[in-house]
Design a protein around this motif. Structure first.
Motif, short mmCIF file in Angstrom:
data_model
loop_
_atom_site.label_atom_id
_atom_site.label_comp_id
_atom_site.label_asym_id
_atom_site.label_seq_id
_atom_site.Cartn_x
_atom_site.Cartn_y
_atom_site.Cartn_z
N UNK A 391 -6.41 -41.17 0.81
CA UNK A 391 -5.94 -41.48 2.05
C UNK A 391 -6.92 -42.57 2.80
N UNK A 392 -7.97 -42.09 2.47
CA UNK A 392 -9.29 -42.69 3.44
C UNK A 392 -9.29 -44.31 2.40
N UNK A 393 -9.19 -44.08 1.34
CA UNK A 393 -9.18 -45.93 0.64
C UNK A 393 -8.00 -46.45 1.33
N UNK A 394 -6.92 -45.98 1.23
CA UNK A 394 -5.73 -46.76 1.90
C UNK A 394 -6.15 -47.13 3.23
N UNK A 395 -6.47 -46.62 4.11
CA UNK A 395 -6.98 -46.76 5.20
C UNK A 395 -8.18 -47.96 5.30
N UNK A 396 -9.07 -47.62 4.33
CA UNK A 396 -10.23 -48.80 4.16
C UNK A 396 -9.51 -49.81 3.87
N UNK A 397 -8.65 -49.95 2.91
CA UNK A 397 -7.98 -51.35 2.46
C UNK A 397 -7.51 -51.96 3.61
N UNK A 398 -6.66 -51.19 4.49
CA UNK A 398 -6.28 -51.88 6.00
C UNK A 398 -7.44 -52.26 6.76
N UNK A 399 -8.28 -51.60 6.91
CA UNK A 399 -9.47 -52.07 7.86
C UNK A 399 -10.12 -53.38 7.15
N UNK A 400 -10.37 -53.46 6.06
CA UNK A 400 -10.98 -54.53 5.30
C UNK A 400 -9.92 -55.90 5.18
N UNK A 401 -8.54 -55.48 5.11
CA UNK A 401 -7.72 -56.61 5.23
C UNK A 401 -7.66 -57.24 6.76
N UNK A 402 -7.58 -56.38 7.82
CA UNK A 402 -7.66 -56.78 8.94
C UNK A 402 -8.94 -57.68 9.54
N UNK A 403 -10.11 -57.02 9.27
CA UNK A 403 -11.17 -57.47 9.28
C UNK A 403 -11.41 -58.91 8.58
N UNK A 404 -10.82 -59.11 7.34
CA UNK A 404 -11.12 -60.28 6.58
C UNK A 404 -10.10 -61.47 7.26
N UNK A 405 -9.11 -61.02 7.71
CA UNK A 405 -8.50 -61.94 8.37
C UNK A 405 -8.72 -62.46 9.80
N UNK A 406 -9.19 -61.69 10.60
CA UNK A 406 -9.98 -61.91 11.67
C UNK A 406 -11.18 -62.91 11.47
N UNK A 407 -12.11 -62.53 10.26
CA UNK A 407 -13.33 -63.40 10.30
C UNK A 407 -12.97 -64.71 9.66
#
Length: 651
Positions: A391-407
């Motif tokens: 569950x934490x890995x799935x949420x981490x993937x979302x965080x990295x996706x959002x952060x990568x798009x913003x960057x």
């Protein structure tokens, strides 16, 4: 002969060169060892899934079974040595206890013979003739299968093969599909033995299954509230923030009041006799105390941060402008939510199968009992770790996706021409380079949460042997692990954003982000903290409204289910869903702050090194710095006035 500058060159080589931030320049695969470890771990999870499908029998838990190994409502396979097993029970869906008014427990199992019947007797049967008439009229045979209904009144052993008279009126209840006696004296004895002596895991699972419709409805409510909250933040204004804070305060106070009122109602209910009701009463007291403490803390924080509302609204407007460059970021939680739901359903299905995995053993009288297979409880713990880590890995993937798009959008020189498909680019970068980093970060969260779970298990196991000192120590440990968990969550978010910027591994990214944020913490840390606090209040409001709905729904059925566990499950789910949706704003806020700090680190605003940030964000930062300088100057003048004050003689 040594060159004059050789010594200087050697010392320069030995001196470690300061790391530089290189936004979007270099990529490599990070933390690949953790990717391999996660693959091995999931191999074990797949083995448990396969084993549960082979050894488990979820039907025994959902539909109930008789004393001869037959699952009610299904066609069964025979058990060797049990002549009455292997019968077709397709039309016999209800579980009937032959001695429901006086059940006894021997060797951790009910001594009363259990049968599968087609319908429960809704009227009291006083004689064997009435039992025979009920069988002929309804096709529901209440005596042992080997005895034909014609012989109910003629067989000399009918007293031991038929239910004890009188047979009380009963009604099917969705708790293992059992025929529950309706007379008060029989109901009290039956429920006390049946519910209180069931294994803890089965008790929890039965509570979940009996309230599954309510739980499903509350989960849908949590999803709808989370979506509404996400769009509220999208159209946020100063007035809306005030309304939102007022609603949160009202919700917290209302839920606290309802919890205390329900606890008062339970304590003054003289009909409480079952351990399930007593457990619900204890859980209500715990819920009420915890909610009161949380309400007091949140109200204090709201009072402290009340003067920063205007700047926080401006900050959210900057965040919304950053999201507008990639508006599909708002729909990213829907995919995360769908994946989480699929995984949770799969996890619960495997848990149900593990809870019913047991070997059939024939005992005296040709009856069958199921004994748990050795090692099942170890599989439960492994399965629990899999739930948290995945569950934490799935949420981490979302965080990295959002952060990568913003960057990608932030470090774009031409603001009038934003990059194409930043979310797809961020996803491809994540899966090609940085899955190991997300796995490592989620594992750290798991490591922080597993000891809390173990401590909770030990605390509940030894709750009768606690003294005041041990209780205090347990609670201190819970508090420490909770603080560690929150610190790691914040560290992970910054590490993921740094990985999206620099393409470095988890430890390097965490260290670089910590140094950079410490160096630039003076700019708008307070506003950033209050922004995170407002987002947290949104999660709390969603959870409060969902828990209130759960309290009202579960309170109508106090006796035959331990609804404290389903309510905790609903509260956890509501907070988790709200976190999944609102974490988009949280991730964008933290990533924007880190991008701003990296921008200051690599550029100076000159024509040779212009800032990446747009003019609106730059003017917002200038307003914060001006406000901070004004406040600092006011404090300095106040301090000077205090130091220059002299005592004057009283005239």
């Amino acid at each position: 002969m040594q060159c004059p500058g050789a010594e200087y060159l050697v010392s320069a080589e030995r001196t470690p060169r300061k790391r530089e931030w290189r936004p979007q320049i270099y990529r490599k695969c990070t933390d690949t060892t953790w990717l391999f470890l996660f693959f091995l771990f999931w191999t074990g999870l797949l083995f448990i899934m396969g084993y549960s499908m082979v050894a488990g029998a979820t039907g025994r838990l959902l539909f109930g079974y008789d004393s001869f190994g037959n699952v009610c409502g299904k066609k069964n396979s025979p058990v060797e040595g049990a002549p009455l097993s292997g019968q077709d029970m397709t039309l016999k869906r209800h579980v009937f206890f032959m001695n429901s008014c006086n059940p006894e427990v021997k060797d951790m199992r009910l001594s009363s013979t259990i049968l599968c019947v087609s319908s429960c007797p809704e009227e009291q049967l006083d004689t064997l003739e009435e039992v025979q008439l009920f069988a002929d009229k309804n096709g529901s045979f209440l005596c042992v299968y080997s005895l034909n209904s014609i012989n109910y009144t003629q067989n000399p052993n009918a007293d031991s093969l038929c239910p004890r008279l009188p047979v009380p009126p009963s009604k099917s209840f969705p708790l293992f599909n059992r025929c529950v006696p309706q007379t008060p004296e029989c109901y009290s004895l039956f429920a006390s033995v049946l519910i209180n002596d069931v294994d803890t895991l089965h008790q929890i699972l039965s509570g979940i299954m009996s309230g599954r419709d309510t739980i499903l409805g509350l989960c849908i409510l949590a999803l709808a509230l989370s979506l509404a909250m996400m769009f509220t933040f999208w159209f946020i204004t100063t007035l809306l923030v005030h309304i939102f804070i007022a609603l949160t305060i009202s919700g917290l106070l209302f839920v606290c009041g309802v919890l205390w009122w329900l606890y008062y109602d339970y304590t003054h209910d003289l009909s409480i006799e079952l351990d399930t009701e007593r457990e619900n009463m204890k859980c209500l007291l715990g819920f009420a105390l915890v909610s009161t403490v949380i309400t007091a803390v949140l109200l204090s924080l709201i009072f402290v941060f009340r003067k920063r509302i205007k700047l926080t609204v401006e900050l959210f407007q900057v965040i919304n402008k950053a999201i507008s460059n990639s508006p599909f970021l708002l729909f990213q939680p829907l995919w995360t939510f769908a994946i989480l739901i699929f995984f949770w359903v799969l996890w619960v299905a495997v848990l149900l199968s593990l809870g019913t995995a047991g070997a059939a053993q024939v005992i005296e009288g040709g009856q069958v009992e199921y004994k748990p297979i050795l090692g099942i409880r170890y599989m439960w713990w492994y399965h629990l770790i899999g739930l948290i880590w995945t569950s934490e890995f799935i949420l981490a993937c979302q965080q990295m996706t959002v952060a990568g798009a913003l960057v990608t959008c932030y470090f774009n020189r031409n603001k009038n021409d934003p990059p194409d498909r930043p979310i797809l680019w961020s996803l491809s970068t994540l899966f090609c380079y940085h899955q190991g980093t997300a796995i490592k970060g989620s594992f750290l969260i798991t490591v922080a949460r597993i000891p809390r779970t173990i401590l909770k298990y030990i605390y509940n196991t030894l709750k009768d042997k606690h003294n005041a000192w041990s209780t205090y120590m347990f609670r201190c440990c819970f508090c420490c692990f909770w603080c560690l968990d929150k610190c790691l969550c914040h560290l992970n978010q910054n590490a993921y954003a740094a990985t999206a910027i620099n393409g470095t591994d988890f430890c390097t990214s965490a260290k670089d982000a910590l140094k950079l944020l410490s160096k630039n913490s003076s700019h708008f840390t307070s506003v950033n903290c209050f922004g995170d606090f407002i987002i947290f209040l949104g999660k709390v409001l969603v959870m409060c409204l969902t828990v209130f709905g759960g309290l009202m729904a579960f309170n109508y059925n106090r006796a035959l289910q331990v609804w404290a566990v389903p309510l905790l499950l609903v509260a956890f789910f509501a907070y988790f869903v709200a976190h999944s949706f609102l974490s988009v704003f949280e991730t964008v806020l933290d990533a924007l702050f880190l991008c701003f700090a990296a921008d200051l680190e690599t550029n100076d605003g000159s024509s040779e090194k212009p800032y990446f940030m747009d003019q609106e964000f730059l003017s917002f930062v200038k307003r914060i710095n001006k406000l901070k300088d004004t406040r600092a100057q006011g404090e300095e003048n106040s301090l000077r006035n205090e130091e220059g004050t002299e005592l004057q003689p009283v005239v």
